[in-house]
Design a protein around this motif. Structure first.
Motif, PDB file in Angstrom:
ATOM      1  N   ALA A 216     -27.318  32.962  85.502  1.00 59.58           N
ATOM      2  CA  ALA A 216     -27.310  31.987  86.598  1.00 59.58           C
ATOM      3  C   ALA A 216     -28.380  30.916  86.432  1.00 59.58           C
ATOM      4  O   ALA A 216     -28.229  29.795  86.926  1.00 59.58           O
TER       5      ALA A 216
ATOM      6  N   ASP B 227     -24.802  30.205  89.940  1.00 59.07           N
ATOM      7  CA  ASP B 227     -24.184  29.335  88.942  1.00 59.07           C
ATOM      8  C   ASP B 227     -22.986  28.640  89.583  1.00 59.07           C
ATOM      9  O   ASP B 227     -21.961  29.272  89.862  1.00 59.07           O
TER      10      ASP B 227
ATOM     11  N   SER C  45     -27.320  26.201  90.855  1.00 59.71           N
ATOM     12  CA  SER C  45     -27.699  25.691  89.537  1.00 59.71           C
ATOM     13  C   SER C  45     -26.492  25.146  88.775  1.00 59.71           C
ATOM     14  O   SER C  45     -25.336  25.368  89.150  1.00 59.71           O
ATOM     15  N   LYS C  46     -26.789  24.412  87.698  1.00 59.48           N
ATOM     16  CA  LYS C  46     -25.786  23.891  86.767  1.00 59.48           C
ATOM     17  C   LYS C  46     -24.788  22.964  87.457  1.00 59.48           C
ATOM     18  O   LYS C  46     -23.619  22.892  87.064  1.00 59.48           O
TER      19      LYS C  46
END
Length: 303
Positions: free
Chosen positions: A13, A121, A151-152
């Motif tokens: 993640a 994630d 995130s991402k």
């Protein structure tokens, strides 16, 4: 009492990326980070001062320790360091329930639980949550979160980011979400150190476009129950607040107010403080974060 923050989230993640940034960031804090092993920790060689068995000491005052045998032993070890550390972070295993780790912060001598941050994630979280093999683990991790670091977000479009955020709010009603790429979130937002150096905090938050903040000074003592009720009524876009507050039912003692996501803690200061005023800083994200309206809710508590 040393604050403890648990960083959870499923494998991949972005927990370690976040920790690497916190260890190397110029935040002026003495942090201890407890990890399962050093394998993925990428310490800048210019910061690494010494490597003593299961402990890395950094020139900026931070340390990184492995949980060699037991978490309790590692906590005792970092709590015994002199000078004392400002904050302890524990990276929960990618398949662990961070709520179980958080229990240490609620009951271990010398510790207070600051909160549980779950790294999510944005690209894979929905498929992971529905997976017949790992779905229950992922949903347990989500249920434990006080604040979610999405995130991402650079890997998906803006519409998908909003869709994932809405999905997350449906899974965890009332959750607070911060979006990030490569763990780029200020330590002040994640760890709530704003009352230690408010001016630096305001500067740091101003440099991150997604965050908004306000600070307020209240001269009259606050009604404890009304304060809790007002904070509970704030929108989900409020992600963090901290300050020192004077309460009507304990006029000779000020309290530290700490809010992370929906976790609110009012803890008496270790030193008696008869200053009757309250100083609070609140930060949030999104258009629903209205500083003027939120400030008025706090001022109403002091009337």
């Amino acid at each position: 009492m040393t604050p403890l923050t648990v960083i959870g989230g499923y494998l991949g993640a972005g927990k370690t990326t976040l920790i690497n940034r916190l260890l190397g960031e110029d935040h002026g804090l003495r942090l201890a980070v407890l990890v399962n092993d050093f394998g993925d920790i990428n310490i800048d060689e210019t910061l690494l001062q010494s490597h003593d068995g299961d402990t890395l000491s950094l020139s900026n005052g931070c340390v990184c320790c492995t949980i060699a045998d037991a978490l309790g032993d590692a906590l005792d070890k970092v709590l015994a360091r002199s000078p004392p550390l400002d904050h302890i972070l524990v990276e929960a295993s990618g398949v662990a329930n961070p709520a179980k780790v958080a229990m240490y912060g609620q009951g271990w001598p010398g510790l207070s639980l600051d909160g549980v941050i779950v790294v999510v994630d944005a690209h894979t979280i929905r498929s992971q949550a529905d997976d017949k093999f790992v779905g229950s683990t992922v949903r347990q991790q989500l249920a434990a979160g006080d604040l979610f670091l999405l995130s991402k977000v650079d890997l998906i479009g803006e519409e998908q980011v909003e869709s994932v955020s809405n999905w997350l709010r449906a899974q965890v009603p009332g959750c607070s979400i911060v979006k990030a790429c490569f763990g780029e979130v200020s330590a002040d937002v994640l760890l709530g150190v704003l009352s230690v150096r408010q001016q630096r905090f305001v500067s740091d938050v101003s440099n991150h476009a997604q965050f908004h903040y306000f600070s307020v000074r209240l001269e009259r003592p606050l009604h404890r129950a009304r304060l809790r009720a007002v904070i509970a009524s704030w929108p989900d876009e409020v992600v963090r607040a901290k300050g020192l507050v004077a309460l009507q039912d304990d006029p000779n003692q000020r309290y530290e107010l700490q809010l992370v996501g929906r976790r609110l803690c009012l803890r008496p200061m270790s030193v008696r403080d008869r200053n009757g005023g309250s100083e609070i800083v609140v930060i949030g994200v999104g258009q629903a974060f209205d500083p003027s309206a939120l400030e008025q809710t706090l001022r109403a508590v002091s009337q």
